[in-house]
Motif scaffolding. Structure first.
Motif, PDB file in Angstrom:
ATOM      1  N   ALA A  39      42.475  28.242   8.000  1.00  0.00           N
ATOM      2  CA  ALA A  39      41.577  27.122   8.830  1.00  0.00           C
ATOM      3  C   ALA A  39      41.549  28.023  10.277  1.00  0.00           C
ATOM      4  N   GLU A  40      42.644  28.055  10.810  1.00  0.00           N
ATOM      5  CA  GLU A  40      42.797  28.347  12.181  1.00  0.00           C
ATOM      6  C   GLU A  40      41.961  29.691  12.457  1.00  0.00           C
ATOM      7  N   ARG A  41      42.258  30.719  11.454  1.00  0.00           N
ATOM      8  CA  ARG A  41      41.567  32.231  11.495  1.00  0.00           C
ATOM      9  C   ARG A  41      39.925  31.861  11.427  1.00  0.00           C
ATOM     10  N   LEU A  42      39.597  31.035  10.331  1.00  0.00           N
ATOM     11  CA  LEU A  42      38.083  31.015  10.337  1.00  0.00           C
ATOM     12  C   LEU A  42      37.453  30.322  11.541  1.00  0.00           C
ATOM     13  N   HIS A  43      38.200  29.380  12.337  1.00  0.00           N
ATOM     14  CA  HIS A  43      37.734  28.934  13.680  1.00  0.00           C
ATOM     15  C   HIS A  43      37.701  29.656  14.821  1.00  0.00           C
ATOM     16  N   ARG A  44      38.910  30.553  14.685  1.00  0.00           N
ATOM     17  CA  ARG A  44      39.010  31.557  15.760  1.00  0.00           C
ATOM     18  C   ARG A  44      38.056  32.346  15.669  1.00  0.00           C
ATOM     19  N   MET A  45      37.718  32.931  14.613  1.00  0.00           N
ATOM     20  CA  MET A  45      36.452  34.024  14.368  1.00  0.00           C
ATOM     21  C   MET A  45      35.238  33.522  14.603  1.00  0.00           C
ATOM     22  N   GLY A  46      35.034  31.959  14.911  1.00  0.00           N
ATOM     23  CA  GLY A  46      33.685  31.523  15.313  1.00  0.00           C
ATOM     24  C   GLY A  46      32.845  30.610  14.287  1.00  0.00           C
ATOM     25  N   CYS A  47      33.706  30.112  13.278  1.00  0.00           N
ATOM     26  CA  CYS A  47      32.897  29.059  12.566  1.00  0.00           C
ATOM     27  C   CYS A  47      32.876  27.918  13.385  1.00  0.00           C
TER      28      CYS A  47
ATOM     29  N   GLU B 211      32.516  24.936  12.005  1.00  0.00           N
ATOM     30  CA  GLU B 211      33.016  23.878  11.549  1.00  0.00           C
ATOM     31  C   GLU B 211      34.022  24.251  10.118  1.00  0.00           C
ATOM     32  N   ILE B 212      35.090  23.776  10.019  1.00  0.00           N
ATOM     33  CA  ILE B 212      35.868  24.144   8.877  1.00  0.00           C
ATOM     34  C   ILE B 212      35.987  23.069   7.802  1.00  0.00           C
ATOM     35  N   SER B 213      35.347  23.614   6.771  1.00  0.00           N
ATOM     36  CA  SER B 213      35.527  22.543   5.505  1.00  0.00           C
ATOM     37  C   SER B 213      36.505  22.771   4.574  1.00  0.00           C
ATOM     38  N   LEU B 214      37.325  21.826   4.384  1.00  0.00           N
ATOM     39  CA  LEU B 214      38.788  21.557   3.800  1.00  0.00           C
ATOM     40  C   LEU B 214      38.346  21.233   2.533  1.00  0.00           C
ATOM     41  N   GLY B 215      38.431  22.260   1.439  1.00  0.00           N
ATOM     42  CA  GLY B 215      38.123  21.987   0.160  1.00  0.00           C
ATOM     43  C   GLY B 215      39.177  21.763  -0.851  1.00  0.00           C
TER      44      GLY B 215
END
Ligand code: HMG
Ligand code: MG
Length: 298
Positions: free
Chosen positions: A161-169, A171-175
Motif C-alpha cells: 500500500a505504501e509503495r502504491l501511494h508513494r508512486m502516486g496513486c 487512493e489505495i483500495s484495500l481488497g
C-alpha cells in the motif's frame, strides 16, 4: 463526522468479471447509466486486461466511450500494464486503477508475475498517466487472507500500500479479495496501513464470502476509513480467487449508512431496480433479500 463518505461502485467491473454469462457492451452501458441515474458518482466501468484471461471485460473501450462525460462523474477502469494503459487512454479514460497483491501466489495467478515485477510494470503506467493527466487508484489484494497462502502478514499489506501511494496513486483500495476478514482484524489492518498512508487516502474493498463485509466496513468506518467499494446486487468475484463471492451489495451498504444518518446521495429504490435488471440479464438472483423488498416499495 461521517458526511465525507465516498462510495465506489465496482459492479460493472468486479461484479461482471466472474459471471458465467457475459453481458453485452449495450447491457453494460445500460447498467452504468442506471447506476448514474441512481446517484452513484464513481463507477468502475471495465478492465483493459487480456480478453483471453477475462473475456467478460472485452469491449471495455466501447463501454467507456459511450458513457457521459460530466464533472463529478468518474469511470475508473482496471489497467495491468502499458498495453492496457494505451488502450484505456485511447478510449478516453480519465481515471485508471492498477492492481497489486500483498500475496506472491495471488500476484502470480492473477497477473502472471511476482509482486516486484508488477511494480516494474506499474512504473511506466504511472509516468504515462501523470503525463496524460489521468488519476490512478491502486488496489492491494489479499489484505486479510489469500486463497493460495492463507494468512497474509499485515506488514506485507502495509508495504504494498505504501509503495502504491508513494508512486502516486491518489487512493489505495484495500481488497479483502476472498472475504475472509473479520471486524477486529480488518480495523487493525486499516490502522496499520494508515501508519504509512494517510487514512483519508484509504478505501476498503470488501467481498462478502463469509458474510462479514458490512461488519468489517463498520469496524473500518470507526477506525477512520471513509471510502468504500461495493457492487450493485452483491455481484462479483475474481476468476483467480476460486470460491470468492461478490462484493458487499451497494444497496445493503447504502441502507446501513443512511440508517446511521449518512447522506449517500443514492436513490435506494432506483439502485435496487438496477440490481434486479442486471441480475435478470445475468440469469441469477440478487444476493441480498432486501433488493426485492426495497424495489417493491420504491
Ligand atoms: P501475460 O500472459 O503474462 O502477458 O498476462 P503478456 O504481456 O505475456 O501477453 C500475453 C498476451 O496477452 C498477448 O497476446 C498480449 O498482447 C496480451 P497474444 O500475443 O497472446 O495474442 N495482453 C493484453 N491484451 C489486452 N490488454 C492488455 C494486455 N496485456 C497483454 N492489457 C496480464 C498478463 C496482466 C495481461 C494477464 O495476466 C491478465 O490479463 N490478467 C487478468 C487479471 C484480472 O483482470 N483479474 C481480475 C481483476 S483483479 C481483482 O478482481 C481484484 C480486485 O477486485 C481487488 C480485490 O478484490 O482484491 C481489483
Ligand atoms: Mg474485488
Amino acid at each position: 463526522m461521517m458526511d465525507n463518505i465516498r462510495l465506489v461502485e465496482v459492479g460493472p467491473r468486479d461484479g461482471l468479471q466472474n459471471e458465467a454469462r457475459p453481458l453485452s457492451v449495450e447491457d453494460r452501458i445500460l447498467m452504468i447509466e442506471g447506476l448514474v441515474a441512481a446517484g452513484l458518482r464513481s463507477i468502475e466501468a471495465g478492465s483493459f486486461v487480456s480478453p483471453k484471461w477475462v473475456p467478460q471485460m472485452a469491449g471495455s473501450a466501447e463501454v467507456l466511450a459511450a458513457l457521459p462525460k460530466r464533472d463529478g462523474l468518474d469511470f475508473p477502469v482496471l489497467v495491468p500494464n502499458m498495453k492496457g494503459f494505451e488502450a484505456a487512454h485511447a478510449a478516453g479514460a480519465g481515471e485508471i486503477a492498477i492492481f497489486a497483491s500483498a500475496s506472491e501466489s495471488f500476484s502470480q495467478k492473477n497477473i502472471n508475475c511476482s509482486i516486484a515485477e508488477s511494480f516494474e510494470r506499474f512504473e511506466p503506467v504511472m509516468d504515462a498517466a501523470r503525463q496524460a493527466g489521468i488519476r490512478v487508484r491502486g488496489y492491494v489484494s489479499c489484505v486479510l487472507g489469500c486463497p493460495y497462502e492463507g494468512e497474509v502478514a499485515v506488514s506485507a499489506v502495509v508495504k504494498v500500500a505504501e509503495r502504491l501511494h508513494r508512486m502516486g496513486c491518489y487512493e489505495i483500495s484495500l481488497g479483502d479479495t476472498i472475504g475472509v476478514g473479520t471486524p477486529k482484524a480488518a480495523a487493525a489492518m486499516a490502522r496499520a496501513v494508515a501508519g504509512e498512508v494517510p487514512m483519508d487516502r484509504l478505501a476498503l474493498h470488501e467481498h462478502n464470502t463469509y458474510g462479514q463485509a458490512l461488519a468489517n466496513i463498520y469496524a473500518c468506518l470507526e477506525a477512520g476509513v471513509r471510502v468504500f467499494d461495493a457492487s450493485v446486487g452483491g455481484l462479483g468475484g475474481c476468476p483467480y480467487a476460486k470460491g470468492a463471492t461478490g462484493n458487499v451489495a451497494t444497496e445493503e451498504l447504502v441502507y446501513m449508512l443512511e440508517g446511521m444518518g449518512v447522506a449517500t446521495g443514492v436513490d435506494l429504490p432506483a439502485l435496487c431496480r438496477v440490481a434486479l435488471d442486471t441480475c435478470a440479464r445475468l440469469g441469477r438472483e440478487p444476493i441480498s433479500p432486501i433488493t426485492r423488498i426495497i424495489a417493491a416499495k420504491g
